[in-house]
Motif scaffolding. Structure first.
Motif, PDB file in Angstrom:
ATOM      1  N   GLU A 272       0.854  -1.192   0.000  1.00 41.59           N
ATOM      2  CA  GLU A 272       0.000   0.000   0.000  1.00 41.59           C
ATOM      3  C   GLU A 272       0.893   1.247   0.000  1.00 41.59           C
ATOM      4  OE1 GLU A 272      -3.294   2.191   2.891  1.00 41.59           O
ATOM      5  OE2 GLU A 272      -2.658   0.117   3.311  1.00 41.59           O
ATOM      6  N   LEU A 273       0.523   2.220  -0.845  1.00 47.11           N
ATOM      7  CA  LEU A 273       1.264   3.480  -0.900  1.00 47.11           C
ATOM      8  C   LEU A 273       0.951   4.322   0.325  1.00 47.11           C
ATOM      9  CD1 LEU A 273       0.777   4.343  -4.666  1.00 47.11           C
ATOM     10  CD2 LEU A 273       2.958   3.855  -3.552  1.00 47.11           C
ATOM     11  N   GLY A 274       1.875   5.197   0.658  1.00 46.13           N
ATOM     12  CA  GLY A 274       1.672   6.098   1.781  1.00 46.13           C
ATOM     13  C   GLY A 274       0.769   7.255   1.387  1.00 46.13           C
ATOM     14  N   ASP A 275       1.113   8.466   1.813  1.00 48.11           N
ATOM     15  CA  ASP A 275       0.262   9.630   1.551  1.00 48.11           C
ATOM     16  C   ASP A 275       0.234  10.009   0.069  1.00 48.11           C
ATOM     17  OD1 ASP A 275      -0.254   9.747   4.262  1.00 48.11           O
ATOM     18  OD2 ASP A 275       1.356  11.202   4.660  1.00 48.11           O
ATOM     19  N   VAL A 276       1.345   9.820  -0.619  1.00 46.93           N
ATOM     20  CA  VAL A 276       1.426  10.180  -2.045  1.00 46.93           C
ATOM     21  C   VAL A 276       1.099   8.954  -2.869  1.00 46.93           C
ATOM     22  CG1 VAL A 276       2.886  11.041  -3.895  1.00 46.93           C
ATOM     23  CG2 VAL A 276       3.138  11.945  -1.562  1.00 46.93           C
ATOM     24  N   LYS A 277       0.006   9.045  -3.637  1.00 46.16           N
ATOM     25  CA  LYS A 277      -0.438   7.916  -4.449  1.00 46.16           C
ATOM     26  C   LYS A 277      -0.428   8.221  -5.930  1.00 46.16           C
ATOM     27  CE  LYS A 277      -3.372   5.944  -0.843  1.00 46.16           C
ATOM     28  NZ  LYS A 277      -2.771   6.746   0.247  1.00 46.16           N
ATOM     29  N   ASN A 278      -0.179   9.478  -6.299  1.00 52.14           N
ATOM     30  CA  ASN A 278      -0.162   9.880  -7.711  1.00 52.14           C
ATOM     31  C   ASN A 278       1.076  10.737  -7.990  1.00 52.14           C
ATOM     32  OD1 ASN A 278      -2.894   8.876  -8.596  1.00 52.14           O
ATOM     33  ND2 ASN A 278      -3.530  10.271  -6.956  1.00 52.14           N
ATOM     34  N   MET A 279       1.533  10.633  -9.213  1.00 48.35           N
ATOM     35  CA  MET A 279       2.620  11.507  -9.663  1.00 48.35           C
ATOM     36  C   MET A 279       2.016  12.703 -10.376  1.00 48.35           C
ATOM     37  SD  MET A 279       5.819  10.742 -12.256  1.00 48.35           S
ATOM     38  CE  MET A 279       6.830   9.922 -11.022  1.00 48.35           C
ATOM     39  N   LYS A 280       2.453  13.894  -9.951  1.00 45.46           N
ATOM     40  CA  LYS A 280       2.003  15.123 -10.602  1.00 45.46           C
ATOM     41  C   LYS A 280       3.154  15.692 -11.416  1.00 45.46           C
ATOM     42  CE  LYS A 280      -1.308  16.364  -6.975  1.00 45.46           C
ATOM     43  NZ  LYS A 280      -1.693  17.396  -5.982  1.00 45.46           N
TER      44      LYS A 280
END
Length: 453
Positions: free
Chosen positions: A117-125
Motif C-alpha cells: 500500500e502506498l503512503g500519503d502520495v499515491k499519484n505523480m504530478k
C-alpha cells in the motif's frame, strides 16, 4: 454408528474449536503478521518518450519518491530489500490534470499473502513544457595550474566533438549561455588527454541543473598541449621621422620583458621580441598599446599576464632662432708662417638653429664658435666650409662657404723682396673651388646646399 457420533456432540465441537484456535496461536507465535514501511522508493517512469514525441518535456512536481507499506508474514517481510519493491508511473495513462496513478508491486515471487500500500502520495504530478534544442560550441575552463616553467591555456585545448546538442525545457533552455568543459591541468608538464563531462552555464557563469537538461554526449575527449617557457626581452625601435620642426625625444614602454611558450625547437631560436613603431610625420606624443600575440607567429604563445606592451613616444616641437654673423666672427686656424684674408670680408652669413626648449633664445654667435681650419693648406685661394664647435642643429640660410687667400707672413726687412718667397714644396696656387675635409662639427650631418653662389 449415528448414535455414537451424536453422543457428547457439544464436547466434540468444543474440541474442534479449541484445536483450530490452538493451531492459529501456534502459527502466529512462530510466524506472525508484520507491517513494514519502505521510505523514499523512487518511482520509475514508463513511456516517457510519448511526451518527447509531442516535442515537450516534463518535470515531476510530486511523486518522484513514495513510501510503500508492506504487510505479510514476518519471515517474508523481514527478508525484503528496497530493491524488491517497484513503484511505476506510466505516461500513457497521464490524465488531463497532469497526474498519473502510481502502481506498486513486489518483484520477488513466492511471497505468500503479501499486501502493498502506498503512503500519503499515491499519484505523480507533472508539468509539461515545450522542448527546445540547439547545438552549442564547446568552451573550456582551466582548473589548477601546470608545473613550474610550463604553460597551457584554453587556446591550447581541442575537443572531440567541438559542438554539443542540448535539449531542455524552454524555461531552462533560454537561460543557457554556454556549454563548458572544466579541464583540470594540475601539475602537468606534457601533453595529455582527458574525458570531461559537459555542463551548461548562464550569463552569470552559474551552473544550470535541471532534470530536463540533456546533452548529446555524456563526456567529451579533450586534448591539451603543454609547452615549456622562458623569459625574453622586448625591444622597440622607431621607423620614419617626425614632422619637420619636431624631434623624437624618448621611447618608453612596459613591460620590458615577457614570458613566452613554444615547442623546444622554436623556443631556443626566440631570443627577444622586436617591435617597430612608425612615427613618420608625428607632431605630438603618441601612446600605443601593442598586442604581443599579434606580433608573434602562431607557434609562440605569450605565457605572461602582460600580453600588451604599453608604449609612450615623446615628440617635441623644435624652437628656432636665426643668427647673422660676418667673417670677423669666424675663428681661423692658420699656420704660424702664413697670413690670410677673405675674398669678401664684408660677406654676411645667416644660420638657423633648431633645438628643443627655450635655451636657444639666449644663444649668440660666440656660443656657436664658427671656425675654418687651413692649417694643412698651401698658399693660394681656397673655398672653405664654415664649421661649428656645437651640438645644436644648425642650418645655413645663406652660403656655408667662404673664400680664403693664404699668403706668406710678411716679415720686417730693410729691403723687401719683390716676389714673395714660397715654400719649396708649394705647388701652383689652387683654384678657389678646392675644398678640405670637414671640420670637427659641421652645421648638419649631411652636406647643406650652397646658397647664393
Amino acid at each position: 454408528m449415528k448414535k455414537r457420533w451424536s453422543n457428547n456432540l457439544g464436547i466434540k465441537l468444543l474440541s474442534i474449536c479449541l484445536a483450530a484456535l490452538l493451531w492459529i496461536v501456534i502459527v502466529n507465535v512462530d510466524d506472525p503478521v508484520k507491517t513494514r514501511t519502505f521510505k523514499d522508493v523512487e518511482v520509475k517512469i514508463k513511456n516517457a518518450d510519448i511526451i518527447e514525441q509531442e516535442n515537450q518535456v516534463y518535470e515531476v512536481l510530486e511523486g518522484q519518491y513514495v513510501d510503500v507499506k508492506v504487510k505479510g508474514n514476518k519471515s517474508i517481510v523481514d527478508s525484503l530489500k528496497p530493491s524488491d519493491i517497484e513503484a511505476t508511473a506510466d505516461f500513457q495513462y497521464l490524465s488531463f490534470t497532469k497526474t498519473i496513478t502510481i502502481d506498486v508491486k513486489c518483484l520477488r515471487s513466492n511471497v505468500g499473502d503479501l499486501s502493498l500500500e502506498l503512503g500519503d502520495v499515491k499519484n505523480m504530478k507533472v508539468s509539461l513544457e515545450n522542448l527546445k534544442k540547439d547545438s552549442f560550441p564547446v568552451r573550456y575552463n582551466m582548473v589548477g595550474t601546470v608545473e613550474d616553467d610550463y604553460y597551457t591555456s584554453t587556446d591550447l585545448m581541442k575537443s572531440n566533438p567541438g559542438m554539443i546538442e542540448v535539449k531542455a525545457a524552454e524555461s531552462v533552455f533560454t537561460r543557457i549561455k554556454m556549454v563548458r568543459l572544466d579541464v583540470d591541468v594540475s601539475g602537468k608538464s606534457k601533453d595529455f588527454t582527458l574525458n570531461v563531462t559537459p555542463r551548461a552555464y548562464d550569463e552569470n557563469n552559474k551552473l544550470i541543473e535541471s532534470p530536463s537538461l540533456k546533452f548529446s554526449v555524456d563526456t567529451v575527449k579533450v586534448k591539451v598541449t603543454v609547452l615549456p617557457t622562458k623569459t625574453v626581452p622586448v625591444n622597440i625601435e622607431t621607423k620614419g621621422q617626425p614632422a619637420d620642426g619636431y624631434q623624437l625625444m624618448k621611447v618608453k614602454y612596459e613591460p620590458q620583458e615577457v614570458i613566452i611558450a613554444a615547442r623546444d625547437s622554436v623556443l631556443s631560436n626566440q631570443t627577444s621580441i622586436n617591435l617597430v613603431i612608425d612615427i613618420t610625420g608625428a607632431k605630438e606624443n603618441q601612446e600605443k598599446e601593442v598586442n604581443l600575440e599579434t606580433q608573434l607567429g602562431s607557434q609562440i604563445k605569450i605565457a605572461d599576464n602582460n600580453r600588451t606592451i604599453v608604449t609612450k613616444i615623446e615628440i617635441e616641437k623644435l624652437q628656432e632662432k636665426t643668427i647673422t654673423f660676418s667673417t670677423k666672427d669666424i675663428q681661423m686656424k692658420v699656420p704660424s708662417d702664413m697670413e690670410y684674408k677673405f675674398a669678401d670680408p664684408n660677406m654676411k652669413y645667416k644660420v638657423k638653429i633648431r633645438e628643443v626648449g627655450d635655451e636657444i633664445k639666449d644663444l649668440t654667435i660666440k656660443d656657436l664658435k664658427p671656425m675654418i681650419d687651413v692649417s694643412e693648406l698651401d698658399y693660394g685661394k681656397h673655398r672653405m666650409k664654415i664649421t661649428f664647435n656645437s651640438t645644436y642643429d644648425i642650418q645655413f640660410e645663406t652660403s656655408a662657404y667662404v673664400v680664403v687667400e693664404l699668403s706668406s707672413l710678411q716679415q720686417e726687412s730693410p729691403t723687401p723682396t719683390i716676389t714673395p718667397t714660397v715654400k719649396p714644396s708649394v705647388t701652383p696656387t689652387k683654384e678657389p673651388d678646392s675644398e678640405p675635409a670637414s671640420g670637427k662639427n659641421e652645421a648638419t650631418q649631411t652636406e647643406p646646399p650652397v646658397v647664393g653662389e
